[in-house]
Design a protein around this motif. Structure first.
Motif, mmCIF file in Angstrom:
data_model
loop_
_atom_site.group_PDB
_atom_site.id
_atom_site.type_symbol
_atom_site.label_atom_id
_atom_site.label_comp_id
_atom_site.label_asym_id
_atom_site.label_seq_id
_atom_site.Cartn_x
_atom_site.Cartn_y
_atom_site.Cartn_z
ATOM 1 N N THR A 230 0.710 -1.500 0.131
ATOM 2 C CA THR A 230 0.418 -0.264 -0.294
ATOM 3 C C THR A 230 1.308 1.375 0.182
ATOM 4 O O THR A 230 1.830 1.341 1.061
ATOM 5 C CB THR A 230 -0.604 0.695 1.415
ATOM 6 O OG1 THR A 230 -1.482 1.407 1.063
ATOM 7 C CG2 THR A 230 -0.508 -0.086 2.553
ATOM 8 N N LYS A 259 -8.393 -5.345 3.144
ATOM 9 C CA LYS A 259 -8.390 -4.919 2.160
ATOM 10 C C LYS A 259 -10.479 -3.891 1.592
ATOM 11 O O LYS A 259 -10.536 -2.796 1.269
ATOM 12 C CB LYS A 259 -8.956 -5.689 0.147
ATOM 13 C CG LYS A 259 -9.557 -5.186 -0.457
ATOM 14 C CD LYS A 259 -8.499 -4.199 -1.488
ATOM 15 C CE LYS A 259 -9.168 -3.882 -2.574
ATOM 16 N NZ LYS A 259 -7.727 -3.549 -3.516
ATOM 17 N N ASP A 261 -10.184 -1.323 4.894
ATOM 18 C CA ASP A 261 -10.021 -0.431 5.487
ATOM 19 C C ASP A 261 -8.889 -0.087 4.448
ATOM 20 O O ASP A 261 -8.613 0.929 5.120
ATOM 21 C CB ASP A 261 -9.912 -1.202 6.966
ATOM 22 C CG ASP A 261 -8.710 -1.886 7.134
ATOM 23 O OD1 ASP A 261 -8.094 -1.826 6.478
ATOM 24 O OD2 ASP A 261 -8.312 -1.776 8.462
ATOM 25 N N THR A 262 -8.610 -0.484 4.271
ATOM 26 C CA THR A 262 -7.200 -0.215 3.092
ATOM 27 C C THR A 262 -7.224 -0.504 1.683
ATOM 28 O O THR A 262 -6.651 -1.165 1.156
ATOM 29 C CB THR A 262 -5.872 -0.985 3.416
ATOM 30 O OG1 THR A 262 -5.977 -1.052 4.614
ATOM 31 C CG2 THR A 262 -4.336 -0.408 2.343
ATOM 32 N N ALA A 265 -5.356 -1.331 -1.032
ATOM 33 C CA ALA A 265 -4.187 -2.495 -0.946
ATOM 34 C C ALA A 265 -3.806 -3.484 -2.076
ATOM 35 O O ALA A 265 -4.832 -3.719 -2.494
ATOM 36 C CB ALA A 265 -4.285 -3.132 0.150
#
Length: 299
Positions: A230, A259, A261-262, A265
């Motif tokens: 990320t 995935k 919360d990011t 990524a």
């Protein structure tokens, strides 16, 4: 009024009041409250070769009548149903998310059992052949059952011990036609184990579920998590500690959160790892039937 007459009046009023209260508390035979019953002993899973093992740990049944949720019931269960006659029954297989008892949910990748059932009051209907399969749009981008010549997991530079195979019947996962299970042995108190998937994977976004299924038997904690990229940085994210167990267990590990919360990524790799517990003379970590599972969004 004399004292005797007063006492008679009080006693009479008490008897009348008691009679009224007793009558109002008597149970009434309301036919609408007589249930039908649905009995579910267990729910099993059927798989094909590409989907890997049919090993499962279905703990609950989520029961719907005409699209209305009746409830979630730990199996085996005899479930009261306040209805009669022909009804559309739907049963979904329930699991413990991450193996935790108080985080239960219907597993999204298993099909629902759908039947038309004729319920009869005060009678038990047994749900026979309660079997589910994987949903048609389920994708299995990675599986590892240790039966092929090579392995799709490799130890990292941090690891001081190897991930190997065993065909010792006393150690390997007890499944028909199983040839090998993965094994890690740690005898030195400074032993560290870490292995990661050779390939990298992209997880679907928008909260679409992503899970890792696996069987394990360990005599100390085993960590499972993911690596991902990320903003140009490689992140290692532990997600769950699998606790000591004297028996083989099946776990469904929720990989959706990284995935979610990011969102940016990419290049996900699954890792497993452990540092030898000093209170254990010899750490033995047994794993098998690992599956990365998510929906194929193109279908």
């Amino acid at each position: 009024m004399t004292l005797f007459t007063q006492r008679q009046l009080i006693i009479s009023l008490f008897l009348i009041l008691s009679s009224v209260l007793f009558t109002s508390c008597e149970p009434k035979n309301d036919e609408n409250l007589v249930p039908s019953y649905l009995h579910i002993d267990k729910i099993t899973v059927s798989t094909d070769f590409q989907q890997g093992t049919n090993s499962s740990s279905i703990t609950d049944a989520w029961v719907y009548i005409d699209d209305q949720l009746i409830g979630s019931f730990e199996l085996p269960a005899t479930i009261p149903i306040l209805t009669e006659g022909k009804q559309n029954l739907v049963v979904r297989a329930g699991i413990k998310l991450n193996g935790i008892s108080n985080t239960r949910n219907a597993y999204p990748f298993y099909t629902a059992i759908k039947r038309e059932v004729n319920f009869v009051k005060d009678s038990v209907i047994n749900l026979t052949a309660a079997e589910v399969t994987y949903e048609a749009k389920t994708s299995f981008p990675w599986t590892e059952n240790f039966n092929l010549s090579g392995m799709t997991l490799d130890t990292t530079s941090k690891s001081t011990v190897k991930l190997e195979k065993t065909n010792n019947l006393d150690l390997m996962f007890p499944e028909q036609d199983n040839e090998y299970s993965g094994i890690v042995t740690m005898t030195n108190d400074t032993s560290i184990f870490e292995a990661v998937t050779v390939e990298k994977y992209d997880f679907p976004g928008n909260g679409s579920p992503v899970f890792l299924e696996m069987n394990y038997k360990v005599n100390q904690d085993l960590v499972v998590g993911v690596f991902y990229l990320t903003s140009g940085m490689k992140v290692q994210r532990p997600l769950i500690d699998l606790k000591k167990t004297d028996e083989w267990k099946k776990v469904y590990i929720n990989l959706t959160v990284p995935k979610y919360d990011t969102p940016n990524a990419t290049d996900f790799q699954i890792f497993i790892g452990a540092q030898k517990d000093k209170n254990v003379d010899e750490a033995v970590l047994l794993i098998d039937n690992m599956k990365l599972v998510h929906f194929n969004t193109s279908k």
